[in-house]
Every structure is written in C-alpha cells, then in structure tokens.
Design an enzyme around this catalytic site. Structure first.
Site, PDB file in Angstrom:
ATOM      1  N   GLN B 131      -0.757  -5.644 -62.867  1.00 38.44           N
ATOM      2  CA  GLN B 131      -1.208  -6.988 -62.471  1.00 38.44           C
ATOM      3  C   GLN B 131      -2.654  -7.163 -62.915  1.00 38.44           C
ATOM      4  O   GLN B 131      -3.557  -6.541 -62.367  1.00 38.44           O
ATOM      5  CB  GLN B 131      -1.079  -7.103 -60.946  1.00 38.44           C
ATOM      6  CG  GLN B 131      -1.579  -8.394 -60.367  1.00 38.44           C
ATOM      7  CD  GLN B 131      -1.644  -8.324 -58.849  1.00 38.44           C
ATOM      8  OE1 GLN B 131      -1.112  -7.395 -58.232  1.00 38.44           O
ATOM      9  NE2 GLN B 131      -2.308  -9.279 -58.237  1.00 38.44           N
ATOM     10  N   SER B 134      -7.935  -9.237 -61.305  1.00 41.81           N
ATOM     11  CA  SER B 134      -9.359  -9.073 -60.990  1.00 41.81           C
ATOM     12  C   SER B 134     -10.190  -8.830 -62.236  1.00 41.81           C
ATOM     13  O   SER B 134      -9.745  -8.202 -63.188  1.00 41.81           O
ATOM     14  CB  SER B 134      -9.546  -7.888 -60.043  1.00 41.81           C
ATOM     15  OG  SER B 134      -8.805  -8.080 -58.881  1.00 41.81           O
ATOM     16  N   GLU B 249       2.341  -9.948 -52.804  1.00 41.94           N
ATOM     17  CA  GLU B 249       1.468  -8.784 -52.658  1.00 41.94           C
ATOM     18  C   GLU B 249       1.202  -8.484 -51.190  1.00 41.94           C
ATOM     19  O   GLU B 249       1.237  -7.344 -50.742  1.00 41.94           O
ATOM     20  CB  GLU B 249       0.152  -9.065 -53.396  1.00 41.94           C
ATOM     21  CG  GLU B 249      -0.861  -7.930 -53.331  1.00 41.94           C
ATOM     22  CD  GLU B 249      -2.046  -8.149 -54.280  1.00 41.94           C
ATOM     23  OE1 GLU B 249      -2.355  -9.316 -54.604  1.00 41.94           O
ATOM     24  OE2 GLU B 249      -2.650  -7.151 -54.700  1.00 41.94           O
ATOM     25  N   GLU B 375     -12.065  -8.799 -45.069  1.00 38.64           N
ATOM     26  CA  GLU B 375     -12.787 -10.040 -44.740  1.00 38.64           C
ATOM     27  C   GLU B 375     -12.020 -11.262 -45.255  1.00 38.64           C
ATOM     28  O   GLU B 375     -11.892 -12.277 -44.556  1.00 38.64           O
ATOM     29  CB  GLU B 375     -14.193 -10.031 -45.356  1.00 38.64           C
ATOM     30  CG  GLU B 375     -15.153  -9.035 -44.713  1.00 38.64           C
ATOM     31  CD  GLU B 375     -14.830  -7.590 -45.070  1.00 38.64           C
ATOM     32  OE1 GLU B 375     -14.259  -7.344 -46.152  1.00 38.64           O
ATOM     33  OE2 GLU B 375     -15.136  -6.700 -44.259  1.00 38.64           O
TER      34      GLU B 375
HETATM   35  C1  FAD Z   1      -7.342   0.648 -55.053  1.00 32.59           C
HETATM   36  C2  FAD Z   1      -7.456  -0.703 -55.669  1.00 32.59           C
HETATM   37  C3  FAD Z   1      -6.459  -1.157 -56.498  1.00 32.59           C
HETATM   38  C4  FAD Z   1      -6.548  -2.419 -57.087  1.00 32.59           C
HETATM   39  N1  FAD Z   1      -5.570  -2.820 -57.942  1.00 32.59           N
HETATM   40  C5  FAD Z   1      -5.677  -4.026 -58.544  1.00 32.59           C
HETATM   41  C6  FAD Z   1      -4.707  -4.453 -59.503  1.00 32.59           C
HETATM   42  O1  FAD Z   1      -3.749  -3.732 -59.783  1.00 32.59           O
HETATM   43  N2  FAD Z   1      -4.841  -5.662 -60.093  1.00 32.59           N
HETATM   44  C7  FAD Z   1      -5.901  -6.490 -59.801  1.00 32.59           C
HETATM   45  O2  FAD Z   1      -5.955  -7.568 -60.351  1.00 32.59           O
HETATM   46  N3  FAD Z   1      -6.857  -6.112 -58.909  1.00 32.59           N
HETATM   47  C8  FAD Z   1      -6.770  -4.901 -58.286  1.00 32.59           C
HETATM   48  N4  FAD Z   1      -7.744  -4.505 -57.387  1.00 32.59           N
HETATM   49  C9  FAD Z   1      -8.884  -5.377 -57.169  1.00 32.59           C
HETATM   50  C10 FAD Z   1      -8.947  -6.042 -55.809  1.00 32.59           C
HETATM   51  O3  FAD Z   1      -8.036  -7.099 -55.720  1.00 32.59           O
HETATM   52  C11 FAD Z   1     -10.387  -6.527 -55.634  1.00 32.59           C
HETATM   53  O4  FAD Z   1     -11.238  -5.391 -55.639  1.00 32.59           O
HETATM   54  C12 FAD Z   1     -10.579  -7.273 -54.345  1.00 32.59           C
HETATM   55  O5  FAD Z   1      -9.884  -8.504 -54.377  1.00 32.59           O
HETATM   56  C13 FAD Z   1     -12.056  -7.524 -54.049  1.00 32.59           C
HETATM   57  O6  FAD Z   1     -12.726  -8.063 -55.144  1.00 32.59           O
HETATM   58  P1  FAD Z   1     -14.113  -7.426 -55.649  1.00 32.59           P
HETATM   59  O7  FAD Z   1     -13.881  -5.996 -55.884  1.00 32.59           O
HETATM   60  O8  FAD Z   1     -14.593  -8.249 -56.763  1.00 32.59           O
HETATM   61  O9  FAD Z   1     -15.099  -7.541 -54.451  1.00 32.59           O
HETATM   62  P2  FAD Z   1     -15.902  -8.862 -54.040  1.00 32.59           P
HETATM   63  O10 FAD Z   1     -15.008 -10.018 -54.050  1.00 32.59           O
HETATM   64  O11 FAD Z   1     -17.150  -8.937 -54.836  1.00 32.59           O
HETATM   65  O12 FAD Z   1     -16.261  -8.497 -52.554  1.00 32.59           O
HETATM   66  C14 FAD Z   1     -17.401  -7.715 -52.172  1.00 32.59           C
HETATM   67  C15 FAD Z   1     -17.555  -7.805 -50.680  1.00 32.59           C
HETATM   68  O13 FAD Z   1     -17.796  -9.169 -50.337  1.00 32.59           O
HETATM   69  C16 FAD Z   1     -16.866  -9.587 -49.397  1.00 32.59           C
HETATM   70  N5  FAD Z   1     -16.531 -10.998 -49.605  1.00 32.59           N
HETATM   71  C17 FAD Z   1     -16.200 -11.628 -50.740  1.00 32.59           C
HETATM   72  N6  FAD Z   1     -15.887 -12.895 -50.505  1.00 32.59           N
HETATM   73  C18 FAD Z   1     -15.996 -13.075 -49.180  1.00 32.59           C
HETATM   74  C19 FAD Z   1     -15.805 -14.171 -48.311  1.00 32.59           C
HETATM   75  N7  FAD Z   1     -15.411 -15.366 -48.735  1.00 32.59           N
HETATM   76  N8  FAD Z   1     -16.002 -13.982 -47.010  1.00 32.59           N
HETATM   77  C20 FAD Z   1     -16.418 -12.780 -46.543  1.00 32.59           C
HETATM   78  N9  FAD Z   1     -16.624 -11.715 -47.299  1.00 32.59           N
HETATM   79  C21 FAD Z   1     -16.414 -11.869 -48.604  1.00 32.59           C
HETATM   80  C22 FAD Z   1     -15.658  -8.722 -49.609  1.00 32.59           C
HETATM   81  O14 FAD Z   1     -14.859  -8.666 -48.443  1.00 32.59           O
HETATM   82  C23 FAD Z   1     -16.284  -7.397 -49.923  1.00 32.59           C
HETATM   83  O15 FAD Z   1     -16.645  -6.741 -48.748  1.00 32.59           O
HETATM   84  C24 FAD Z   1      -7.657  -3.242 -56.800  1.00 32.59           C
HETATM   85  C25 FAD Z   1      -8.667  -2.782 -55.950  1.00 32.59           C
HETATM   86  C26 FAD Z   1      -8.579  -1.520 -55.382  1.00 32.59           C
HETATM   87  C27 FAD Z   1      -9.677  -1.052 -54.488  1.00 32.59           C
END
Ligand code: FAD
Lengths: 330, 429
Positions: B131, B134, B249, B375
C-alpha cells in the site's frame, strides 16, 4: 456466533429507559443526600416487575435471564436509580428454593439486603438501610434474619449502604458456599451493568457540553485535550458493554465462564465509571464542581461502586487466578 | 446472543482443522506474535508457499465472491479460519496487506479486467501487494501527498517518493495514491493506480525499524509509466478510492478484536510457568498485571465479536473500528509488558530463552502509528462517532498548489492541518 441483543431485549431496554426517565434522576440522587427517599424506590420497582425479572414465574416473577435483567439495570444506572437491581439479582439466586421468600422479593412486600462479611457486623452492604430482611452467609450456611443497621454519612445516598448486625436468623440452606459464590458473581455482573449505564450517561453529558460550550472562539470539543479524553472514556464504555453482555450471557448460558466474565466485568466497570465521572467533571470546568450540577452524582456513584462486591484489586486477582488455572488455555 | 458454533459452523471448523492437519508439513509454523515478516528470501518463499497451499485448500478469501476467486462463505467462516490458523500456529499471511486493504479496493473500484488479472493471484500470493500511501511529508495528513502522476499518451508518468511501505521489498504490485491535479483542493486532485513494483523507475530501499527488522521501505518513483488501464477509479476520485482502503485497514488492523502482538493465551501459558516461581510480593504484582492484561484483551475481543456480528448482519465497517484499534493497541502493550517482565534477567536483552516477548515489545510503538496514529484515531472517533466539533482544517478548501499565507517568522507555508486519515471513515459511515 451472534453477539447482539435480541428484539425482546432491545424492547425491554427501551421500556426500562422510559420507565426510569419518569421515575428517577440525578436530582433525586441529590435529594437523597439530604435525606429524601431513594427513587424510584422498592414499591415502584416491584410494581413494574423489575425486582422479579429473574424470579421464576411460579413465584410471581418473569422467569427471565440475567441478560434480560442486565439491560434493565443499565437503564437504572443511567439515572442513578435505587434500590439497586443487584440486590434483587443476588437474592433471586440465593432464594431459588424458597418460593415464599422469592414471591416477597418480587412483589416488594419484603425489603431484602444481602450482607457481605460477618453476621455480627457486616461490611457496608447495598440497600441495607431500607431493608427488613437480611440474607447472609454464616459458617457456610445461608441464613435469613432481622438485624440492626448502622450507617455513616453517605457518599452516594442511592446505594443505601449500611452495616448490619443480625439480631435473629434461621438457616435456609446448609452448605451454601457455591450458591453464595454464584449469587455474588451474578450481583457483580448486574453492578457492572448499572455502572455501564452510569458511565455511558456521564460521557454523553460531557459530549453534549463540549458541543455547546465555547472558549477562545471555538467549541471546547474541538480541542483535542477535551475531545480525546471524552473518546477514551467512550471507548471504555463500549468495551465495558461487551464484558457486561458476555458476563450476563454466561450467567444464563455458560456458567463455567461466569467467574471469569463476572470478575472481568466488575474490575473493568470500576475503572470505566471512575474515568467517565472524572472526565465529565473536568470537561464542565467550574460548573461541574457545583452541588447543583449532576456530574458529582455520577462521581459519587463511581467512588462507591468501585469498592462494592469486591474492589478492582480483588477482581483482577480473581481473573489472574482463573487464567493461571487455565481458564483461557484449556 | 450465542457464542457457540452453530452446527454448520462446527462442521466447518472440523473441516478446516482437518485441512490444516493434512497440509501441516507444507505450512510455516511459528509462535511469534509477528505477522509473516518475510525476512530473507527463504522465509519469503516459505510464506508465499504457505499462503498458496492455504488458498488451494480454499482457506483464503473465504468470504469473497466466487467471481473473484473466493468461496462465497460467511464472515463466521472467515473468522473460524482465522481462529484455526492461530491455533495451528500458522503466522499471519504474507499478503495480509493485499488481502486486507488492496483487494477490497481493487474489488470496489477496479474494472472487470483488473479483477481478472489480479485477484486470483493475490489470493494465492503469486503476487504480493503493498500500500503506497504515506510520504515523507504526508502521513496522518495523507491528502497532502506530493507524488505526481501526469497524463502522457495512453498512460501516466509517476514521480515522487513513498515511505514506510510495508512489504514493498517483496511486493509485486501496489496501490499507489498520486496527485494528478495540484490546482484543486488537496482531496480533489488525487488519483489511484495499481503499480507494477517491477516496472522500470521503481526503486525500493529497505528501512531498518527500531527493533532491527526491515519490514518497511522507502519507494522512489522516477518517470514510472503506468498504463491508463491500471487506474483505479476516475481521475480526481483518488480520495474516495483511498477511503475504501482506509476503512478496510481499520478493520484489518485491530478492528476485529483479535490480539495484536502476542495473544493473551500465550501470556497465560507463560504466566502459569513463571509466576509460581516468583517471590510472594512479586506474585501479587504479577497477578494484578496479568488480571489487567487479560481483562483488557477480553474486553477488546468481545467488542470485536459485537462489531463482527453487526457487520455480518449487513452493517458497514464504520469508524467504531478505530476504537478497536485504540483498545487493541493498549491491550497489546499490557500483554507484552508483563511477558517481558516475566523473562527475568533476559528482559534486558532482545535475545533470550523466550525472546518473542522482547521482540514483540519492540514492534508495539509502531502499532500506535501504523494505519492511523492513536491521536488521529481519537479524532476520528471523537468527530465521527461522538459528533464532537471538528479540528480546524485551514487548508481543506484551498487549491493544493496555493501556499497558505506565511505566519509571522515562519517564512514558509503553514503546515497543512490533518485531514486525510482523520476524514477517512466518516465519508462512508
Ligand atoms: C510499522 C508501520 C508500518 C506502516 N506501513 C505503511 C504502509 O504499508 N503503507 C503506507 O502508506 N503507510 C504505512 N505506514 C505509515 C503510517 O500510516 C504513518 O506513519 C502514519 O499515518 C503517521 O504518519 P507520519 O508518520 O507522517 O506521522 P505524522 O502524521 O507526521 O504524525 C506525527 C505525530 O503528530 C501527530 N499528529 C498528526 N496529525 C495530528 C492531528 N491532526 N491531531 C493530533 N495529532 C496529530 C501524530 O499522531 C503523531 O504523533 C506505516 C507506519 C508504521 C509505523
């Protein structure tokens, strides 16, 4: 597998909700703190049939199950009604072989209380203050008798807590250990069901207020500190609902699972109601700390119920004992 | 209300159990809480074979329609298969992302030709899927993604970068969310594709996770050509398509009430072994922790049963599934934490006699992030279930390529407020 209420149970819940809406409220719970009688009171509960839900039809009850009682108890809990359906549920189990007493339970002609702890001075027990007939475990035997009630200034007056010294007693069942244990577990399930209703209502009050109150130009519910704490409380309520229904189902259909399910439900209920009640006060700010606001009445219920029929530590230990004994891995 | 198998369910369970015994030698067995992690080519092959054998036995895609290669079975049968696989210690299927998220998306939005081409092979793990949502600058705020697809001849040319892509290192195909119209507001300019992971210009670089495993990756797209026939849904409809993925998901990850990480049953067995040997004081503490973990796991499991009953009676997977993931993550942490503490001196090492516990512990922080952070899930439940007022979302209606007015002293575009994963389930629920 089917884990949902059936139509009759849904109807029963809706009917109970209507009944309690006209008969009891947090305002009644507040007045009870000043000495007014608990609402709706024993007579009204008997008349609508709620004291006899699990009493066999032959003794004037509805002959229904613990799950049927639990869905009504949830509605009772939502408005902090009293006396507790826990007492009715527990007594119905204990009196299974005593049709006369069962009939008196169902029609409200006697006010029962079930005593925990020694008969010479029981632990504070639910609904003892207004009871005239006490059930207790005395040296392994189930006894019934009269007694003298002492009580302190109540934190939650709707619970009618009092310590009782039996002044007379006769044996109903020799060797009643297992019966007593089952009754206590059923009581724990129904208590958890009342707590479920109270917790759900408390969260709803918080949500309603968060949608309406403005600070810094925004509704307070749009602030995550407020939103997320309400969500955590709500998630707890939904998880508790599952444990309550499972435990009530087990009481009727899978007695082997009841000890685990009842303790799980009671332990989780204590935590869930407490969190919901603390959250609803916090979300309301200053007004939530006033006597006139309903929030503290749910908080009072939480602070008392968590200690009744075994506190969280006791029930977590009971769960652990069962799990160590293979309850999940058999 | 009834938790017992119906006679038909009991019969089906016996049938599944017999099949699993019959094929036991061809299946991977492991006792970890981890999903089939595909570490190393040998394990990858073994896991692909496991899924193929199960598919041929009719145990994958049980509830799918026959036209898609499924068995047109019930959700109850599907969950019986899950239970029996766990009982037989068969790890999560290698194609869990394909099955849980990609396939439902392809089924809902793909053409008959795409159904024909992909679904059967996906079921058998002939093709493994990933998928590709991100990006470095858009995780929670998924709709802020920047990977572009530009129309060219009979197809599209893709440039950009994805990140945290689970299984990309072994995947054959992926569902890829791109921006095709930067002049539209951010949700409106997106388009979804199926991308061939072996196509020229696709480069996968494994990332090492905190626990040392390499299960997710960076994926770079440089002038990757995608035929228009591999589009999923209409151009500009990518957000709607992505919602299908995200809804599924939430159900696939934790919404069903299954234990995430190691099961409470594994903890029960470990505790029965270790707790009696502790000092009396420690026994008291361990029993409290065991009770708490078991209650949390049971509450979540039975909540999953309720949700599952609702879905099997025709309900849609809704935002409530987000609550299941929140609770499941919390309960997984309680389970792993006690499991690790019961390891005694080994608990300070990532190795030891029973190091599943330490290794699982090191995967759990990711659980609270993947598929929507805690969150973001709380925002979803708060807004979509409880009806609380929404977060401020300043950039929701602004054309994507139009920067917000720079705040004082920042000198750059304001960070886009979250919408993507937060908006997800609501649009359908
Ligand atoms: C083990 C693992 C597997 C994954 N596999 C996939 C995959 O197969 N395909 C894929 O597409 N993605 C994948 N991901 C990505 C995952 O979907 C994202 O890491 C996740 O959605 C968070 O995005 P970010 O890492 O950019 O963090 P950010 O969005 O930058 O978040 C950083 C912090 O800010 C907080 N935050 C952000 N927005 C808000 C809000 N509106 N209110 C409050 N707090 C907020 C978050 O909760 C977090 O604590 C995977 C992630 C992990 C850890």
């Amino acid at each position: 597998m089917n884990f949902d209420l059936d139509t009759d149970q849904r109807d029963a819940a809706a009917g109970a909700k209507d009944f309690f809406a006209g008969q009891a409220s947090p305002a009644d719970a507040r007045r009870a703190l000043d000495g007014s009688p608990v609402a709706p009171g024993r007579a009204a509960l008997a008349e609508v049939g709620f004291l006899g839900i699990t009493v066999p039809e032959s003794a004037g009850g509805a002959g229904a199950g613990v799950l049927d009682l639990a869905v009504v108890a949830e509605q009772a809990g939502a408005v902090l009604a009293g006396p507790s359906l826990v007492t009715a549920a527990r007594a119905a189990v204990l009196l299974a072989d005593h049709p006369d007493l069962l009939a008196a339970l169902a029609d409200g002609s006697r006010g029962f209380a079930v005593l925990d702890g020694p008969v010479g001075g029981s632990a504070p027990s639910l609904d003892a203050r207004d009871a005239d007939t006490f059930l207790a475990l005395d040296g392994g035997a189930l006894v019934v008798g009269e007694g003298e009630v002492t009580s302190g200034a109540p934190i939650d007056a709707t619970r009618g807590l009092g310590s009782v010294r039996l002044t007379s007693s006769r044996v109903l069942v020799e060797d009643a250990g297992a019966l007593w244990a089952r009754a206590r577990q059923v009581g724990a399930v129904v208590l958890a069901a009342e707590d479920l209703g109270a917790a759900g209502r408390a969260v709803q009050m918080g949500v309603d207020y968060a949608q309406m109150r403005t600070a810094f130009g925004r509704k307070i519910g749009s602030y995550q500190a407020v939103k997320h704490s309400l969500v955590d409380a709500w998630v707890g309520v939904e998880q508790l609902r599952s444990l309550v229904w499972w435990a009530a189902w087990a009481a009727d259909a899978a007695p082997g699972e009841l000890p685990l399910a009842a303790s799980a439900a009671k332990a989780f209920a204590a935590e869930t109601l407490e969190r919901a009640a603390e959250t609803v006060i916090q979300v309301h700010g200053g007004v939530g700390f006033t006597w006139e606001h309903d929030a503290h009445l749910y908080w009072r219920r939480a602070k008392v119920d968590r200690l009744l029929l075994g506190d969280e530590a006791e029930h977590l230990d009971a769960v652990a004992a069962l799990v160590l004994d293979g309850a999940l891995t058999r | 209300m009834d938790f017992e198998d119906t006679p038909e369910e009991a019969e089906y369970r016996a049938h599944v159990r017999a099949l699993l015994e019959e094929h036991s030698a061809e299946l991977v067995h492991m006792d970890t809480g981890e999903e089939g992690a595909a570490e190393g080519p040998e394990q990858e092959l073994a896991l692909r074979r496991t899924q193929r054998v199960l598919a041929e036995a009719g145990l994958v895609g049980v509830a799918w329609a026959r036209e898609h290669g499924g068995r047109a079975g019930t959700l109850a049968q599907q969950s019986i298969v899950h239970q029996e696989l766990a009982r037989a210690r068969v790890p999560g299927l290698i194609n869990h992302i394909g099955l849980g998220m990609c396939a439902p998306t392809v089924i809902a939005h793909g053409t008959p030709a795409q159904h024909e081409k992909y679904l059967q092979r996906l079921l058998r793990a002939d093709d493994v899927w990933c998928q590709l949502f991100s990006e470095p600058a858009s995780g929670s705020d998924l709709a802020a993604l920047r990977t572009t697809a530009v129309r060219e001849g009979d197809g599209w040319v893709v440039n950009g970068q994805k990140v945290w892509t689970t299984l990309a290192h072994v995947a054959d195909f992926g569902i890829l969310l791109t921006r095709t119209d930067p002049a539209k507001p951010k949700h409106a300019g997106l388009t979804m594709f199926v991308v061939d992971m072996h196509a020229p210009g696709v480069e996968v670089r494994p990332l090492k996770q905190m626990g040392g495993q390499s299960n997710f990756n960076e994926v770079f797209f440089t002038d990757v050509h995608i035929p228009d026939t591999e589009r999923l849904g209409e151009p500009g409809e990518g957000w709607r398509v992505a919602l299908t993925t995200l809804l599924n998901e939430r159900v696939a990850v934790g919404g069903g009430g299954t234990d995430l990480g190691l099961s409470v049953e594994s903890l029960a067995r470990l505790a029965a072994e270790r707790v009696p040997g502790l000092s009396p004081e420690r026994q008291v503490l361990a029993r409290q922790a065991l009770g708490r973990a078991a209650v949390a796991a049971l509450a979540n499991r039975y909540t999953g049963y309720r949700r599952y009953t609702a879905i099997s009676q025709g309900g849609l997977p809704g935002p409530e599934a987000s609550a299941g993931k929140l609770a499941g993550t919390a309960s997984a942490k309680l389970i792993a934490d006690l499991g690790v503490r019961l390891q005694g001196d080994d608990a300070v090492f990532l190795s030891g006699a029973d190091d599943r516990w330490q290794r699982t512990m090191a995967t759990l922080p990711g659980l609270a992030i993947a598929g929507g952070t805690d969150e973001v899930l709380r925002n979803i439940v708060g807004e979509r279930v409880l009806g609380l007022p929404p977060e401020p979302r300043e950039d929701k209606h602004r054309p994507f390529n139009e920067k917000a007015a720079a705040g004082p002293g920042t000198g750059r575009a304001a960070e886009p407020a979250n919408t993507a994963r937060t908006d997800a389930p609501g649009a359908m629920a």
